[in-house]
Enzyme design. Structure first.
Site, mmCIF file in Angstrom:
data_model
loop_
_atom_site.group_PDB
_atom_site.id
_atom_site.type_symbol
_atom_site.label_atom_id
_atom_site.label_comp_id
_atom_site.label_asym_id
_atom_site.label_seq_id
_atom_site.Cartn_x
_atom_site.Cartn_y
_atom_site.Cartn_z
ATOM 1 N N ALA A 161 42.065 16.756 85.468
ATOM 2 C CA ALA A 161 40.809 16.317 85.220
ATOM 3 C C ALA A 161 39.943 16.195 86.657
ATOM 4 O O ALA A 161 40.844 15.767 87.868
ATOM 5 C CB ALA A 161 40.523 14.889 84.790
ATOM 6 N N ALA A 355 34.764 21.089 92.216
ATOM 7 C CA ALA A 355 36.150 21.742 92.287
ATOM 8 C C ALA A 355 37.310 20.787 92.418
ATOM 9 O O ALA A 355 37.053 19.431 93.113
ATOM 10 C CB ALA A 355 36.481 22.711 93.050
ATOM 11 N N LYS A 356 38.433 20.973 92.086
ATOM 12 C CA LYS A 356 39.365 19.875 92.160
ATOM 13 C C LYS A 356 39.843 19.730 93.588
ATOM 14 O O LYS A 356 40.082 18.670 94.142
ATOM 15 C CB LYS A 356 40.684 20.382 91.086
ATOM 16 C CG LYS A 356 41.803 19.224 91.089
ATOM 17 C CD LYS A 356 41.175 17.871 90.482
ATOM 18 C CE LYS A 356 42.211 16.573 90.624
ATOM 19 N NZ LYS A 356 41.934 15.366 90.181
ATOM 20 N N VAL A 357 39.883 20.852 94.347
ATOM 21 C CA VAL A 357 40.144 20.470 95.788
ATOM 22 C C VAL A 357 39.099 20.936 96.482
ATOM 23 O O VAL A 357 38.437 22.054 96.421
ATOM 24 C CB VAL A 357 41.478 21.667 96.237
ATOM 25 C CG1 VAL A 357 41.835 21.488 97.631
ATOM 26 C CG2 VAL A 357 42.683 21.310 95.537
#
Length: 361
Positions: A161, A355-357
């Site tokens: 998530a 974005a996740k990173v």
């Protein structure tokens, strides 16, 4: 358990909105248990090695959700360990290229992914400048873990998530265990009851859903706390903004009185995180002022404080040290962000433009 954790819809159909965030919130008790049983011995070992080198100062380096975990660590290290701490300005290294003398300093970099280039660059520069470097991540194979001299794995498992939930509470517990280890204390004993308490908090999602109805149409809100609860206010504000897009401002209770209180009126929603301890007592004058202004005041904290507010969520904090309560405090607020987002017809698993990173430089 969060209702979105049941998986996707019928075969071939779209995924249930919030399915990933719900599942990962529900994993938090298991993650805390894993960290206490499997991770604590390694954290104690790292703390023992670093304590033997007697660092004179601590710098904390992080971004986003992990920055709020780093702020929590600042309170831990200053209050429990007695070490002066500061939050790193990474642009000093990455944008300005300034050289620093970090001899005998401990630099702790906190990152869920361990992949952000500015965190890696800052940690590398700190190590070259003479610092003892520690990375706290959820990825032992990350560039950040490789750049630091020491590493702590928060053992949260893969997080898919976009809104970080289980990694945040795992970072808090890992940092608590490390801080206690620095002063030769086995923090796992005091934290042993947290997984069960976390299960009890997460099981009360219906209460949070009722609170969420207050904020479905909110245009803005304020979150406030003092002491150990202040990082919780900042993290809850971040979760609300990144999932529901509600502008949520977070203030120390003391800072709220220095000007921002003027914007609060009888239709202004305020969420106060009241720790059961000295931080909560320090927040009391702020709560009184908010009530005088007729604020729509919701309290997350002890039942007595909740009873005197407009609404709230009573936490099971009896016997829980004040410094551990933030691990429980954030959970109903994670659920609140999740429920408000669903009520507004949005998907908490897919915040726009994120974005996740996050590869800041």
């Amino acid at each position: 358990m969060p209702t979105g954790s049941t998986g996707s819809t019928a075969r071939g159909g779209p995924a249930v909105p919030g399915r990933l965030m719900a599942a990962e919130m529900a994993e938090q008790p298991a993650v805390l248990r894993r960290l206490l049983t499997e991770g604590a011995p390694r954290i104690q070992e790292v703390a023992r090695h670093i304590a033997a080198r007697r660092p004179r100062f601590v710098q904390l380096t992080a971004r986003g959700t992990s920055d709020n975990a780093a702020l929590y660590a600042k309170y831990l290290l200053e209050i429990l360990v007695g070490k002066p701490c500061g939050l790193t300005s990474m642009s000093v290294t990455t944008a300005y290229g300034a050289a620093q003398d970090l001899t005998d300093c401990l630099v702790i970099t906190v990152s869920q992914s361990g992949g952000s280039p500015d965190l890696v660059a800052s940690t590398t520069a700190a190590r070259e400048a003479g610092a003892i470097t520690l990375a706290v991540t959820n990825n032992a194979d990350s560039p950040l873990a490789g750049a630091a001299e020491f590493h702590i794995d928060v053992l949260a498992g893969p997080e898919r998530a976009l809104p970080a939930t289980k990694t945040y509470t795992a970072e808090l517990l890992a940092l608590y265990l490390f801080a206690e280890g620095l002063r030769g204390v086995d923090g796992a004993a005091a934290a042993a009851g947290l997984p069960e308490l976390a299960e009890r908090v997460l099981a009360r999602q219906d209460e949070v859903r009722q609170l969420a109805a207050r904020y479905r149409f909110a245009e803005r809100m304020v979150l406030t706390s003092r002491g150990f609860g202040y990082p919780t206010a900042k993290e809850a504000a971040l979760k609300l903004m990144e999932t529901s897009y509600i502008p949520a401002l977070s203030y120390s209770g003391a800072d709220l009185l220095h000007g921002p209180l003027a914007m609060v009126d009888n239709v202004f929603p305020v969420i106060a995180i009241v720790t059961d301890g000295r931080g909560g007592r320090a927040l009391q004058p702020v709560l009184d002022r908010l009530k005088d202004r007729g604020a729509d005041l919701v309290v997350v904290g002890p039942s007595a404080q909740v009873a005197s507010a407009s609404a709230g969520f009573a936490l099971p904090t009896d016997g829980v040290p004040e410094e551990l309560q933030p691990i429980l405090e954030i959970m109903p607020l994670q659920l609140l962000a999740y429920e408000v987002t669903l009520a507004r017809g949005q998907d908490p698993d897919a915040p726009r433009a994120l974005a996740k990173v996050t590869e800041t430089r």
